[in-house]
Design a protein around this motif. Structure first.
Motif: not given
Length: 491
Positions: A443-460
């Motif tokens: 209900i708050e700061n909802v994140h589809p798994l797209y966002h999780f994978n995007a953040t992994i790529l960003h850290l790399l």
């Protein structure tokens, strides 16, 4: 203006007019200048960034799009959908409402009629300096929660294991798309030239529901698919049975000379160069794989730390040895290691799919996961490897807050669940996003798994919007046309 111009359109005739030509030229030059200025300030939309790959050296290390926080990745993938309510997402309201119906709740879910709300099946207590509430089911991992960045508000697009595994691993529910590890090694290559850039380590109990889709290269070049191996089952077919090492070496030497001669005659044959590179890597692996999978060189205290010396629980000892293998691979520069905990659908007996007897089955699975996974993080940290390594814990979706009718387990829930990261570039001790009071829906700061994978790529150091590959006329990317960063978990 000549008589031939009478047959031109109005726009065509205007190009023959000197004043119109000069006026349009001034506007065009201004547009070019504006585009240059916007581009230099990174205010234009992302452009496609396709890595240059030498077919003869597909795993050669490549530069990221921008300075990276992490160089390597270890993904701990718990197959079967771990319940967030028994692990990381504490919901005291479930204790108050235990055995009562969910107000306005669904009558039927994925596998049938819904029962009453059920309290967490394990006690929760506050941990570390952050006071994070974590379950007693995973006491070793619970001790490390000050180092984790939790995302409690993830969502999936599927409530079925196979498609949901695909969505987590590839960004699409359908088969045939590249996995996260394949995208990473396609973009960055590897620091190790003696081992594959991407290695998938299946659980001792078997492969996950969607098998090789989780580490497949999809439409990317086949060189970037994951290579499977475990501590007890190294890469197969490296040596020819019944052939002496001397004869094998001589045959490979002859084949190499023949291939090189053919390549000189056909220098533009990229497929041949890639095939030669594959053979040469296989030859190097004949030496590197037996050495790296031989855990007899590990000291006794390391085997004990991981639980690899457990003679009573073979599955735990096997997973512990896989965790040690993951650390050894990272030490030797392997870019991406995918470590599976849990196998295929089996009524919850071989993975975390707790429909019928959740507490009974989770007692078994938690013992396999907890000590080895925690030891892997501790070991990476004490060796200084966690400074450059991103560790990701994930599962394909979560579980409902109520039991299934007539059972002691929870049904599938893609609308709100938890995953976490730790290591390079991750802000420690963070809990981001929330589900409702019963843990059913983000209900708050909802994140589809797209966002999780995007953040992994960003850290790399990879731009998730620009990293793409043209397939069937479409510029495909891991996050499809979705995705954004989760900056709250970044250091």
């Amino acid at each position: 203006m000549t008589s031939d111009a009478e047959h031109l359109s109005t726009a065509g005739r205007s190009l023959l007019d000197r004043r119109s030509f000069l006026s349009n030229s001034a506007t065009a030059l201004g547009s070019i200048a504006l585009t240059q200025l916007l581009g230099s300030d990174q205010l234009l939309g992302s452009t496609v960034k396709t890595p240059h790959i030498d077919p003869a050296r597909p795993y050669a290390p490549r530069q990221p799009h921008f300075p990276a926080r992490a160089k390597n990745v270890v993904v701990i993938f718990c197959a079967g959908a771990v319940s967030q309510l028994e692990t990381w997402d504490y919901k005291p309201e479930l204790i108050k409402w235990d055995n009562k119906p969910l107000p306005g709740g669904p009558a039927v879910t994925f596998q049938g009629p819904a029962g009453n709300l059920a309290r967490p099946q394990y006690e929760f207590r506050q941990r570390g300096e952050t006071g994070k509430w974590v379950s007693d089911m995973i006491p070793h991992l619970a001790e490390l929660t000050d180092d984790f960045a939790f995302v409690h508000s993830l969502t999936s697009t599927s409530n079925t294991h196979g498609p949901a595994e695909n969505f987590l691993s590839t960004g699409f529910v359908l088969d045939g798309f590249p996995s996260l590890g394949s995208w990473v090694t396609y973009a960055l290559g590897s620091e190790s030239q003696e081992l594959p850039a991407y290695i998938a380590i299946p659980d001792p109990r078997g492969v996950p529901q969607n098998g090789s889709n989780n580490w497949g290269a999809g439409f990317l070049p086949a060189a970037f698919q994951g290579t499977t191996m475990t501590a007890s089952d190294p890469v197969r077919h490296l040596a020819a049975p019944g052939v002496s090492s001397k004869a094998d070496k001589a045959a490979r030497s002859l084949l190499q000379r023949m291939n090189e001669r053919h390549l000189e005659q056909h220098p533009s044959d990229g497929k041949l160069a890639a095939r030669i590179a594959s053979y040469e890597l296989a030859a190097r692996m004949q030496l590197s794989v037996p050495e790296i999978s031989d855990l007899s060189t590990e000291p006794e205290h390391i085997l004990k730390l991981y639980g690899a010396d457990d003679v009573e629980n073979k599955n735990k000892a096997g997973f512990a040895r896989n965790c040690i293998l993951a650390r050894r691979l990272i030490e030797r520069g392997v870019r991406f290691v995918q470590l599976f905990n849990g196998a295929y659908a089996s009524g919850g007996k071989l993975n975390w799919d707790g429909h019928n007897a959740l507490k009974e089955q989770y007692d078994v699975h938690a013992e396999v996961l907890d000590q080895p996974a925690a030891a892997l993080i501790r070991d990476l940290k004490q060796r200084g490897l966690l400074e450059d390594t991103l560790v990701v814990w994930c599962t394909e979706f979560g579980r409902m807050p109520f039991f299934q009718k007539g059972a002691k387990g929870r049904d599938h829930n893609p609308d709100g669940f938890t995953c976490w990261m730790t290591g390079a570039g991750v802000k420690p001790g963070v809990s981001h996003g929330t589900t409702d009071e019963f843990g059913q829906k983000a209900i708050e700061n909802v994140h589809p798994l797209y966002h999780f994978n995007a953040t992994i790529l960003h850290l790399l150091g990879l731009d998730y919007e620009a990293l793409s590959f043209e397939h069937n006329g479409i510029q495909r990317r891991l996050t499809n046309v979705e995705g954004k960063l989760i900056p709250e978990i970044l250091a």
